[in-house]
Scaffold this active site. Sequence first.
Site, PDB file in Angstrom:
ATOM      1  N   TYR B 141       0.733  -1.432   0.252  1.00 19.99           N
ATOM      2  CA  TYR B 141      -0.076   0.143   0.093  1.00 19.99           C
ATOM      3  C   TYR B 141       0.883   1.284  -0.036  1.00 19.99           C
ATOM      4  O   TYR B 141       0.473   2.394  -0.308  1.00 19.99           O
ATOM      5  CB  TYR B 141      -1.046   0.028   1.312  1.00 19.99           C
ATOM      6  CG  TYR B 141      -1.970  -0.867   1.015  1.00 19.99           C
ATOM      7  CD1 TYR B 141      -2.180  -1.897  -0.010  1.00 19.99           C
ATOM      8  CD2 TYR B 141      -3.014  -1.222   1.979  1.00 19.99           C
ATOM      9  CE1 TYR B 141      -3.164  -2.727  -0.255  1.00 19.99           C
ATOM     10  CE2 TYR B 141      -4.109  -1.926   1.756  1.00 19.99           C
ATOM     11  CZ  TYR B 141      -4.230  -3.054   0.903  1.00 19.99           C
ATOM     12  OH  TYR B 141      -5.170  -3.953   0.715  1.00 19.99           O
ATOM     13  N   LYS B 192       2.873 -15.506   2.266  1.00 20.17           N
ATOM     14  CA  LYS B 192       2.965 -16.371   1.123  1.00 20.17           C
ATOM     15  C   LYS B 192       4.188 -16.792   0.564  1.00 20.17           C
ATOM     16  O   LYS B 192       4.649 -16.409  -0.406  1.00 20.17           O
ATOM     17  CB  LYS B 192       2.015 -15.605   0.055  1.00 20.17           C
ATOM     18  CG  LYS B 192       1.622 -16.563  -1.325  1.00 20.17           C
ATOM     19  CD  LYS B 192       0.697 -17.557  -1.280  1.00 20.17           C
ATOM     20  CE  LYS B 192       0.787 -18.260  -2.442  1.00 20.17           C
ATOM     21  NZ  LYS B 192      -0.424 -19.531  -2.447  1.00 20.17           N
ATOM     22  N   ASP B 224      -3.691 -17.849   1.529  1.00 19.86           N
ATOM     23  CA  ASP B 224      -4.903 -18.597   1.089  1.00 19.86           C
ATOM     24  C   ASP B 224      -5.553 -19.622   2.030  1.00 19.86           C
ATOM     25  O   ASP B 224      -6.519 -19.709   1.976  1.00 19.86           O
ATOM     26  CB  ASP B 224      -4.704 -19.165  -0.267  1.00 19.86           C
ATOM     27  CG  ASP B 224      -3.272 -20.143  -0.400  1.00 19.86           C
ATOM     28  OD1 ASP B 224      -2.504 -19.688   0.436  1.00 19.86           O
ATOM     29  OD2 ASP B 224      -3.265 -21.039  -1.107  1.00 19.86           O
ATOM     30  N   ASP B 248      -5.444  -6.272   5.616  1.00 24.43           N
ATOM     31  CA  ASP B 248      -6.565  -5.582   5.066  1.00 24.43           C
ATOM     32  C   ASP B 248      -7.661  -6.799   4.910  1.00 24.43           C
ATOM     33  O   ASP B 248      -8.754  -6.460   5.304  1.00 24.43           O
ATOM     34  CB  ASP B 248      -6.293  -4.691   4.110  1.00 24.43           C
ATOM     35  CG  ASP B 248      -7.556  -4.109   3.515  1.00 24.43           C
ATOM     36  OD1 ASP B 248      -8.458  -3.676   4.310  1.00 24.43           O
ATOM     37  OD2 ASP B 248      -7.349  -3.608   2.223  1.00 24.43           O
ATOM     38  N   ASP B 252     -10.945  -7.902   7.769  1.00 23.87           N
ATOM     39  CA  ASP B 252     -12.304  -7.770   7.308  1.00 23.87           C
ATOM     40  C   ASP B 252     -13.253  -9.044   7.325  1.00 23.87           C
ATOM     41  O   ASP B 252     -13.999  -9.059   7.635  1.00 23.87           O
ATOM     42  CB  ASP B 252     -12.307  -7.075   5.839  1.00 23.87           C
ATOM     43  CG  ASP B 252     -12.335  -5.583   6.105  1.00 23.87           C
ATOM     44  OD1 ASP B 252     -12.261  -4.907   7.180  1.00 23.87           O
ATOM     45  OD2 ASP B 252     -12.455  -4.785   4.989  1.00 23.87           O
TER      46      ASP B 252
END
Lengths: 357, 357
Positions: B141, B192, B224, B248, B252
């Site tokens: 980001y 990952k 994942d 993020d 959520d």
Amino acid sequence: MSQSVLLLPGDGIGPEIVAEAERVLHRVNEKFDLDLHFDSADVGGAAIDATGVPLPDSTLEKAQKSDAILLGAVGGPKWEGLEIAIRPEKGLLGLRSNLELFANLRPAILYPQLASASSLKPEVVSGLDILIVRELTGGIYFGQPRGVRELENGERQGYNTYVYSESEIRRIGRVAFEAAQQRGGKLCSVDKCNVLEVTELWREIMTDLARDYPDVELSHMYVDNAAMQLVRAPKQFDVIVTGNMFGDILSDEAAMLTGSIGMLPSASLNAEKQGMYEPCHGSAPDIAGQGIANPLATILSAAMMLRYSLGAEQAAQAIEAAVSAVLDKGLRTADIMSEDASRVSTREMGDAVLEAL
Amino acid sequence: MSQSVLLLPGDGIGPEIVAEAERVLHRVNEKFDLDLHFDSADVGGAAIDATGVPLPDSTLEKAQKSDAILLGAVGGPKWEGLEIAIRPEKGLLGLRSNLELFANLRPAILYPQLASASSLKPEVVSGLDILIVRELTGGIYFGQPRGVRELENGERQGYNTYVYSESEIRRIGRVAFEAAQQRGGKLCSVDKCNVLEVTELWREIMTDLARDYPDVELSHMYVDNAAMQLVRAPKQFDVIVTGNMFGDILSDEAAMLTGSIGMLPSASLNAEKQGMYEPCHGSAPDIAGQGIANPLATILSAAMMLRYSLGAEQAAQAIEAAVSAVLDKGLRTADIMSEDASRVSTREMGDAVLEAL
Ligand SMILES: CC(C)[C@H](C(=O)O)[C@@H](O)C(=O)O
Ligand SMILES: CC(C)[C@H](C(=O)O)[C@@H](O)C(=O)O
């Protein structure tokens, strides 16, 4: 017309589940006179053990010459210490990129017979039928530059690059719009265009493409919100299209909504509809070799293969009907076991599908 | 000792919910003799409308001088056409980076009174209490380079950079290990690292840090798989630590497991424990101005602020107890409404919390 299928059992439970799918393929090959020819090769950890690399040239050559590939799964703790460049996963990634298998189709379907396996309330997931279209050969999983460098202050910094070109976005977009046309006519494109420039381009191209598909209703959603909405109300979705990394995360989340990821197949296609087919689940090293893995996702992947790459729709439907019949009978492997069902082994499940055929 | 709080109502429902939290803060300020002083400023879309930029210098200055910040939410369709560089979200990102608020704490807690709001089965989520520690000022980001360039063949290509240095990973790691020490002693680091080099470094540093915290049990999970496990069996987690983007998405998803994201606060802290506090939910433009939004996540964010940045644990507990009492009474805003409860407005919910105090 003779066609060739390459079997890549891979690691963990891969060999066990591919063996059952192979038996099923042999049966439909005879029954529907398909003239399929089979070969097999090593990939992933199995290839590392045999040759030192996760994707030997001989495997890649066979893959390139085949009309379709059926893969079990790759990876496991045995190879976790290795560098990214020579890990089992690189075998899979190498196949995807060398064959340009850019379109990954991952259905998340709840089988009515298995509704109780879901961790979600029945009313939230009953009848669930989502298709996730994941871009598979671009994005951050393939982007350059990448690596670990030393900063001026002496500490290390890891870096990867998230990158998409217009044409990469356009071609996966078309696959998704076409899939939506053949399904419920709704497409949700997932991005993070409020923060990431690469996904700003993604949204622009998707919006642009929509003009060619007036019969498809396109919507956009941020990836964080999509991760929430899948939990809150997954049935709002028909087709979802997104990039490689977001697709990796969201397709696994969506698959797990069904509670029976051992049932879910996937297809990875290139522009010529050559394809690699594999179960959504992984190599499950913890249960490998015990003969208890669920072969149905792989068997259903074989059905997808017959449909999308081998032009054998009838055989595909026959397999899908056989799987459904077996579930109706109450046969269940351990992962989808429920109270009043009969528990069967990997092999017994394969037997039952063959019988139902 | 006098301390200062900056209120940033922001966009959408932001002003309505911050107004209720402000009333609650005034009340505890008197009751516990806290000597808090309040100021407010524009950020996000509200700031764009007033000044043309999402983070005016005057707002940033006030933020830097304050001991703590309470934010409503930013963003909305009104500003969606704008470029990333001048969107409302940049105001939020600018505050995070300028104040170096690198540690984002996002609890996902299921309030027993609201258990039925979850889309998951009660046995899967009852008693859920996860803390997600998200790195907030690094990763993709904020990574450079970023943008859209023209390729040699004339098409455009979007790109972003996912980057972490050792020290960035180490400092968020320490926050997470310490949080785990104070909770259930379990930390799961999500990466990952089978595909992304930057997260290979992440895993290495986390593993290294673990030696300093022998009382914390560290595990690792691919992102994942984490997205799946949160759906399948969320109670397996105690504390999760991960980078900005994965955090993020997963925070959520985890928040939505409770079905009552309108209840969940968050804290973003820097090394001096100066912090910005905000509800986990967004600006909800669709219900803005109707007086029906749930102010409890913001009120609970104010409680977190009292605890972490203002050293007022007693006042924090009083607010949390008041919120619990109000739920016990059966008062519910629309988002958490259930059959036998009493529906109240934003203001009425604020009144009820004040009364319970
Ligand atoms: C094994 C791994 C490289 C792979 C991926 O992340 O693409 C897998 O998770 C998948 O989703 O097919
Ligand atoms: C508004 C947006 C920039 C922000 C983020 O992605 O960080 C939000 O989604 C959040 O999680 O706080």
